[in-house]
Design a protein around this motif. Structure first.
Motif, PDB file in Angstrom:
ATOM      1  N   LEU A  98       0.822  -1.208   0.000  1.00 18.79           N
ATOM      2  CA  LEU A  98       0.000   0.000   0.000  1.00 18.79           C
ATOM      3  C   LEU A  98       0.857   1.261   0.000  1.00 18.79           C
ATOM      4  O   LEU A  98       0.587   2.216  -0.741  1.00 18.79           O
ATOM      5  N   ASN A  99       1.902   1.298   0.843  1.00 22.97           N
ATOM      6  CA  ASN A  99       2.747   2.492   0.901  1.00 22.97           C
ATOM      7  C   ASN A  99       3.427   2.762  -0.439  1.00 22.97           C
ATOM      8  O   ASN A  99       3.540   3.920  -0.865  1.00 22.97           O
ATOM      9  N   ASP A 100       3.884   1.702  -1.097  1.00 22.51           N
ATOM     10  CA  ASP A 100       4.509   1.870  -2.412  1.00 22.51           C
ATOM     11  C   ASP A 100       3.502   2.417  -3.414  1.00 22.51           C
ATOM     12  O   ASP A 100       3.831   3.262  -4.255  1.00 22.51           O
ATOM     13  N   CYS A 101       2.266   1.915  -3.317  1.00 21.29           N
ATOM     14  CA  CYS A 101       1.203   2.382  -4.208  1.00 21.29           C
ATOM     15  C   CYS A 101       0.926   3.871  -3.995  1.00 21.29           C
ATOM     16  O   CYS A 101       0.741   4.620  -4.965  1.00 21.29           O
ATOM     17  N   ILE A 102       0.915   4.330  -2.743  1.00 18.77           N
ATOM     18  CA  ILE A 102       0.654   5.748  -2.464  1.00 18.77           C
ATOM     19  C   ILE A 102       1.756   6.615  -3.064  1.00 18.77           C
ATOM     20  O   ILE A 102       1.488   7.665  -3.670  1.00 18.77           O
ATOM     21  N   MET A 103       3.017   6.183  -2.912  1.00 16.57           N
ATOM     22  CA  MET A 103       4.119   6.964  -3.486  1.00 16.57           C
ATOM     23  C   MET A 103       4.045   6.987  -5.013  1.00 16.57           C
ATOM     24  O   MET A 103       4.305   8.020  -5.642  1.00 16.57           O
ATOM     25  N   ALA A 104       3.670   5.849  -5.619  1.00 18.47           N
ATOM     26  CA  ALA A 104       3.534   5.808  -7.080  1.00 18.47           C
ATOM     27  C   ALA A 104       2.357   6.647  -7.543  1.00 18.47           C
ATOM     28  O   ALA A 104       2.362   7.180  -8.667  1.00 18.47           O
ATOM     29  N   ALA A 105       1.332   6.790  -6.699  1.00 17.48           N
ATOM     30  CA  ALA A 105       0.139   7.549  -7.082  1.00 17.48           C
ATOM     31  C   ALA A 105       0.423   9.040  -7.207  1.00 17.48           C
ATOM     32  O   ALA A 105      -0.306   9.751  -7.907  1.00 17.48           O
ATOM     33  N   MET A 106       1.468   9.530  -6.560  1.00 14.95           N
ATOM     34  CA  MET A 106       1.725  10.972  -6.571  1.00 14.95           C
ATOM     35  C   MET A 106       1.947  11.519  -7.981  1.00 14.95           C
ATOM     36  O   MET A 106       1.262  12.469  -8.393  1.00 14.95           O
ATOM     37  N   PRO A 107       2.864  10.958  -8.774  1.00 11.32           N
ATOM     38  CA  PRO A 107       2.983  11.462 -10.154  1.00 11.32           C
ATOM     39  C   PRO A 107       1.789  11.064 -11.020  1.00 11.32           C
ATOM     40  O   PRO A 107       1.431  11.794 -11.954  1.00 11.32           O
ATOM     41  N   MET A 108       1.142   9.925 -10.726  1.00 10.02           N
ATOM     42  CA  MET A 108       0.011   9.474 -11.541  1.00 10.02           C
ATOM     43  C   MET A 108      -1.193  10.416 -11.392  1.00 10.02           C
ATOM     44  O   MET A 108      -1.842  10.771 -12.375  1.00 10.02           O
ATOM     45  N   VAL A 109      -1.495  10.818 -10.158  1.00  9.27           N
ATOM     46  CA  VAL A 109      -2.636  11.700  -9.925  1.00  9.27           C
ATOM     47  C   VAL A 109      -2.405  13.061 -10.579  1.00  9.27           C
ATOM     48  O   VAL A 109      -3.305  13.639 -11.203  1.00  9.27           O
ATOM     49  N   ASN A 110      -1.190  13.591 -10.453  1.00 12.71           N
ATOM     50  CA  ASN A 110      -0.893  14.882 -11.082  1.00 12.71           C
ATOM     51  C   ASN A 110      -1.039  14.822 -12.592  1.00 12.71           C
ATOM     52  O   ASN A 110      -1.575  15.741 -13.219  1.00 12.71           O
ATOM     53  N   ALA A 111      -0.563  13.730 -13.207  1.00 11.48           N
ATOM     54  CA  ALA A 111      -0.683  13.573 -14.656  1.00 11.48           C
ATOM     55  C   ALA A 111      -2.146  13.441 -15.071  1.00 11.48           C
ATOM     56  O   ALA A 111      -2.570  13.993 -16.102  1.00 11.48           O
ATOM     57  N   PHE A 112      -2.939  12.730 -14.259  1.00 13.06           N
ATOM     58  CA  PHE A 112      -4.359  12.542 -14.545  1.00 13.06           C
ATOM     59  C   PHE A 112      -5.108  13.872 -14.479  1.00 13.06           C
ATOM     60  O   PHE A 112      -5.927  14.191 -15.356  1.00 13.06           O
ATOM     61  N   ARG A 113      -4.826  14.659 -13.468  1.00 17.58           N
ATOM     62  CA  ARG A 113      -5.477  15.966 -13.320  1.00 17.58           C
ATOM     63  C   ARG A 113      -5.134  16.874 -14.495  1.00 17.58           C
ATOM     64  O   ARG A 113      -5.988  17.599 -15.016  1.00 17.58           O
ATOM     65  N   LYS A 114      -3.870  16.844 -14.881  1.00 18.37           N
ATOM     66  CA  LYS A 114      -3.446  17.699 -15.991  1.00 18.37           C
ATOM     67  C   LYS A 114      -4.091  17.270 -17.301  1.00 18.37           C
ATOM     68  O   LYS A 114      -4.489  18.109 -18.122  1.00 18.37           O
ATOM     69  N   ARG A 115      -4.228  15.962 -17.522  1.00 15.45           N
ATOM     70  CA  ARG A 115      -4.767  15.449 -18.776  1.00 15.45           C
ATOM     71  C   ARG A 115      -6.225  15.833 -18.971  1.00 15.45           C
ATOM     72  O   ARG A 115      -6.647  16.209 -20.074  1.00 15.45           O
ATOM     73  N   TYR A 116      -7.027  15.757 -17.898  1.00 16.64           N
ATOM     74  CA  TYR A 116      -8.462  16.009 -18.013  1.00 16.64           C
ATOM     75  C   TYR A 116      -8.891  17.353 -17.410  1.00 16.64           C
ATOM     76  O   TYR A 116     -10.091  17.620 -17.329  1.00 16.64           O
ATOM     77  N   ALA A 117      -7.932  18.184 -17.010  1.00 18.26           N
ATOM     78  CA  ALA A 117      -8.238  19.490 -16.397  1.00 18.26           C
ATOM     79  C   ALA A 117      -9.216  19.317 -15.238  1.00 18.26           C
ATOM     80  O   ALA A 117     -10.268  19.970 -15.166  1.00 18.26           O
ATOM     81  N   ILE A 118      -8.881  18.437 -14.311  1.00 19.01           N
ATOM     82  CA  ILE A 118      -9.756  18.100 -13.190  1.00 19.01           C
ATOM     83  C   ILE A 118      -9.730  19.212 -12.144  1.00 19.01           C
ATOM     84  O   ILE A 118      -8.660  19.660 -11.726  1.00 19.01           O
ATOM     85  N   ASP A 119     -10.900  19.656 -11.735  1.00 21.22           N
ATOM     86  CA  ASP A 119     -11.005  20.642 -10.653  1.00 21.22           C
ATOM     87  C   ASP A 119     -11.079  19.965  -9.290  1.00 21.22           C
ATOM     88  O   ASP A 119     -10.454  20.420  -8.330  1.00 21.22           O
ATOM     89  N   LYS A 120     -11.891  18.909  -9.197  1.00 23.55           N
ATOM     90  CA  LYS A 120     -12.070  18.209  -7.920  1.00 23.55           C
ATOM     91  C   LYS A 120     -11.694  16.752  -8.127  1.00 23.55           C
ATOM     92  O   LYS A 120     -12.444  15.968  -8.702  1.00 23.55           O
ATOM     93  N   MET A 121     -10.506  16.422  -7.633  1.00 22.99           N
ATOM     94  CA  MET A 121      -9.959  15.075  -7.815  1.00 22.99           C
ATOM     95  C   MET A 121     -10.270  14.230  -6.592  1.00 22.99           C
ATOM     96  O   MET A 121     -10.168  14.678  -5.449  1.00 22.99           O
ATOM     97  N   ASN A 122     -10.687  12.986  -6.838  1.00 26.45           N
ATOM     98  CA  ASN A 122     -10.959  12.029  -5.762  1.00 26.45           C
ATOM     99  C   ASN A 122     -10.087  10.797  -5.960  1.00 26.45           C
ATOM    100  O   ASN A 122     -10.154  10.157  -7.012  1.00 26.45           O
TER     101      ASN A 122
END
Length: 800
Positions: free
Chosen positions: A583-607
């Protein structure tokens, strides 16, 4: 320390102070070291763990080191000591005067902190001036006390023209080159000054009257023997006998050819690498013929400011997944892997078609499941749109349009508002969802209802056009019998790009992208069939022998048919099995993934959603590139293929987790690592973090209830709850919502045995049923079906 007010030191506040003074986001560490220092190369300021003391002294010491960081150059310090043989204490005194003047010029508000801080230090004899005649000390010491006192409070007067000129020149120092030249000049002057004082002491030490008090009887009668022996003793004290003089001179010449100091000594007053790692430093300068007594006293006594009872702080960094794509199994690869196991299940050599029949049955069951769920999800979509419209209406404002309303024109003489009104509705926010599912072995007994909940959630997102990604985090290739295999990179993957101090990560981490909003309709259906097949594969119902013995023939035939069906289904592809919980490794990997996802779809409210049933695997190791010999031996370090070493965190140290991207720090521990990483994820990405904890069985275990809903607090800091009210809420809503004592924005506690999605039909009304009875039956059935989709319900509550 007498006459010194003490205050509890807020290390976080002092770290921010240092960063603000440095006008850059430098790294600040609080460690159990003897003195503060600044590493110019890594832009790292290390502060000792001080006792609770005067805040002015704390600010003084921090501002002093920041002054070195800003104004002391990296080069020049070592050469001045080695080549020009300038005493280090002279450089310290003069450079301190220069950088303190410059830092006070940059931040005038620090002047009072310097005045009050040095006043307390001098009064507590940190510079060794107590009961001494300051006017009789060397010029360098008088200069040190003069510049560390305010000009108003300085007890020294410089009447000599040369000394007055030196004071004036020190006040006007601007460059480090000026410091070197003045230190060189003063070292020569003070050397002559010291020799002159020694000669005066030798001349004035004893006069003829000093011997009047001695009688002849006080001397030994055997004078000749004594004089001979005293001559021998004097020769021994002076070094050697005359015959040995040449040999000594030769040995001294050999020693002078050797390097007099450790070449690893850094510039600008920083410590050597071995000092940074806790080793005792070697002598860094040749013996000084003359030194600043006050500077030496400060170096010896400043340890009294340290807190001997404090624990050392051990700093570890969040690993930045620069090659995160190496750990992601994209949905196209997932579909391809499952196609291989579903494409040709018919065994030609044995004419066995059981697998083919099982797949056909599974697909038909999926079609029925999809049909049933679509009706319920469509109703929830309609309800969501109504909530969304109501929320938008509540934000609607009325304003003037600037266009005259003809119906109000007649009232222009007594009414200013003759314009048409218009409704202004703020634009809605773009939502996005990224979900990570625990793909560990302990999830097997609850995987079927979990997948069904997930499928309902993705169907909802598809219908309302919310971008989404669903990943399962696993380390299927991890060999549980070989602990070191966790740190071996599998074939086809690149090594983690570690930096010094990074947490080690599970190199066998896989993020399986089962479904995505990027899929077209055909790919989405394939992905859903794959998930449904896995939910069927893991749908094992345990029957005891006694229960099977009591079955009638019809029930046993159904049981046998279901068992044969499950056994005939193909297994998941290699690498998709249930393993442990990174789980901890997944959270660290999620950091660049979430930022890339927000940028791709211009997300205002990310969950970002994490669904798990337990704690993470351990992350109690970190990477170091330059350990000392002692650290290698004590912590059994061996060099890894990437050129780094792996060290365990020390149990006696405080653990500080640092995000090198945001420069935020989190006091953590082995048990609190997941919460600290979640805080860092929120800080770095701005996402809302939702968590679903799925307990085994039909009830939430007592340990989990005590952790989040305690009935008693030993330290009186935790919020306590009435257990009866808590359980009543759980029975009503089928879950408990945790909004405290957790790093999640909302954390939902669910029981795995109650996660089944309900599609019940309304009960048959009585023969003469009234409208109220039919309404009640219809409403209760609708509510039951809706409430059973607990994951979807909680998600809608966040985005509506």
């Amino acid at each position: 320390m007498k006459n010194m007010k003490t205050n509890k030191i807020n290390n976080n506040a002092k770290s921010y102070l240092a960063k603000l003074l440095a006008t850059e986001n430098i790294s600040v560490e609080h460690k159990k070291v003897k003195t503060a220092y600044f590493d110019v190369k890594s832009r790292l300021l290390v502060l000792p763990i001080w006792k609770d003391m005067n805040e002015d002294i704390t600010d003084l010491l921090i501002a002093h080191e920041v002054g070195h960081a800003l104004f002391t150059p990296q080069s020049g310090w070592e050469d001045s000591i080695i080549k020009r043989k300038i005493p280090k204490s002279f450089l310290n005194v003069i450079e301190d005067a220069r950088i303190e003047k410059l830092i006070k010029r940059k931040y005038p508000g620090l002047s009072q902190s310097f005045i009050r801080g040095y006043r307390d230090l001098i009064n507590n004899d940190f510079f060794g001036t107590k009961d001494k005649d300051l006017d009789n000390m060397l010029l360098i010491d008088r200069l040190n006390i003069h510049f560390k006192s305010s000009h108003v409070e300085s007890p020294l007067k410089f009447t000599d023209s040369y000394e007055s000129d030196v004071v004036s020149r020190m006040e006007k120092l601007e460059t480090f080159e000026d410091v070197i030249n003045l230190a060189d000049e003063l070292s020569k002057y003070c050397k002559e000054e010291q020799e002159q004082k020694e000669q005066e002491m030798e001349t004035n030490g004893f006069d003829d009257h000093d011997f009047d008090d001695f009688d002849n009887d006080d001397f030994d009668q055997d004078g000749d023997d004594d004089s001979d022996s005293s001559d021998d003793e004097e020769e021994e004290k002076s070094g050697s006998k005359p015959d040995d003089t040449e040999g000594d001179d030769d040995s001294k010449d050999d020693e002078e050819q050797k390097d007099p100091i450790n070449r690893d000594e850094p510039s600008s007053g920083t410590q050597s690498e071995k000092e940074l790692n806790g080793e005792k430093a070697k002598p860094v300068a040749p013996p000084e013929e003359v030194s600043a007594e006050t500077d030496q006293s400060w170096e010896n006594k400043k340890e009294n400011l340290l807190d001997p009872k404090s624990k050392n702080n051990e700093y570890i960094n969040i690993h930045s997944y620069k090659n995160v794509n190496d750990y992601i199994v994209d949905y196209k690869t997932v579909l391809s892997d499952f196609d291989r196991v579903l494409r040709k299940p018919y065994r030609e050599e044995t004419k066995d078609s059981s697998a083919q029949n099982a797949i056909s049955k599974m697909i038909s069951k999926y079609r029925q499941f999809n049909k049933d769920q679509s009706k319920k999800v469509s109703y929830m979509v309609k309800e969501y749109e109504m909530k969304k419209a109501a929320a938008a209406y509540s934000r609607t404002k009325q304003d003037k349009s600037g266009v005259i309303d003809p119906l109000k024109l007649h009232s222009y003489k007594y009414n200013d508002d003759i314009f048409k009104r218009m409704a202004i509705t703020p634009d809605g926010k773009n939502h996005g969802m990224m979900m990570f599912i625990d793909w560990s072995g302990s999830m097997q007994d609850k995987m079927t209802p979990t997948i069904h909940q997930l499928m309902n959630l993705t169907m909802f997102c598809q219908k309302v056009n919310i971008p989404f990604e669903v990943y399962a985090f696993s380390n299927d290739s991890y060999n549980r019998w070989d602990r070191q295999s966790k740190y071996e990179t599998p074939k086809g993957k690149s090594h983690p790009k570690y930096e010094d101090g990074d947490i080690t990560v599970d190199e066998r981490l896989s993020l399986l992208n089962f479904v995505s909003s990027r899929m077209n309709a055909k790919e989405y259906e394939k992905g859903m069939i794959n998930l449904f097949m896995l939910s069927e594969r893991y749908d094992y119902t345990y029957y005891s022998r006694r229960r099977m013995y009591n079955m009638d023939s019809e029930a046993f035939a159904k049981y046998q048919e279901q068992n044969d069906y499950l056994n005939a289904l193909p297994h998941e592809p290699s690498g998709y099995g249930l393993a442990s919980t990174p789980l901890n490794d997944c959270i660290m990997a999620a950091m660049p993934m979430v930022n890339a996802f927000r940028k791709r779809y211009a997300i205002d409210k990310m969950n970002t959603i994490f669904l798990t049933d337990g704690s993470s695997d351990g992350n109690d190791r970190y990477v170091t590139f330059n350990p000392t010999v002692d650290e290698k031996e004590l912590r059994y370090m061996t060099k890894q293929p990437g050129g780094y070493y792996i060290s365990n965190t020390h149990y006696e140290s405080n653990l500080v987790l640092r995000d090198t991207k945001t420069k935020k720090e989190y006091m953590t521990s082995y048990r609190e690592m997941t919460d600290s990483l979640l805080d860092a994820l929120r800080e770095r990405t701005g996402t809302k973090i939702l968590g679903f904890y799925i307990a085994s069985g039909k009830k939430i275990d007592r340990y989990t209830l005590e952790k989040f809903f305690p009935v008693y607090s030993y330290d009186k800091k935790q919020k306590v709850f009435d257990r009866k009210k808590v359980m009543a809420e759980y029975r009503k809503n089928k879950c408990l919502v945790v909004k405290h004592n957790s790093a999640y924005d909302e954390f939902y506690l669910l029981a795995g045995g109650n996660l089944q999605v309900s599609d019940g039909q309304m009960a048959t009304p009585s023969e003469n049923a009234k409208k109220s009875e039919i309404k009640r039956l219809f409403t209760s059935t609708l509510k039951e079906n809706k409430d059973s989709r607990v994951v979807l319900n909680k998600f809608i509550s966040q985005v509506a």
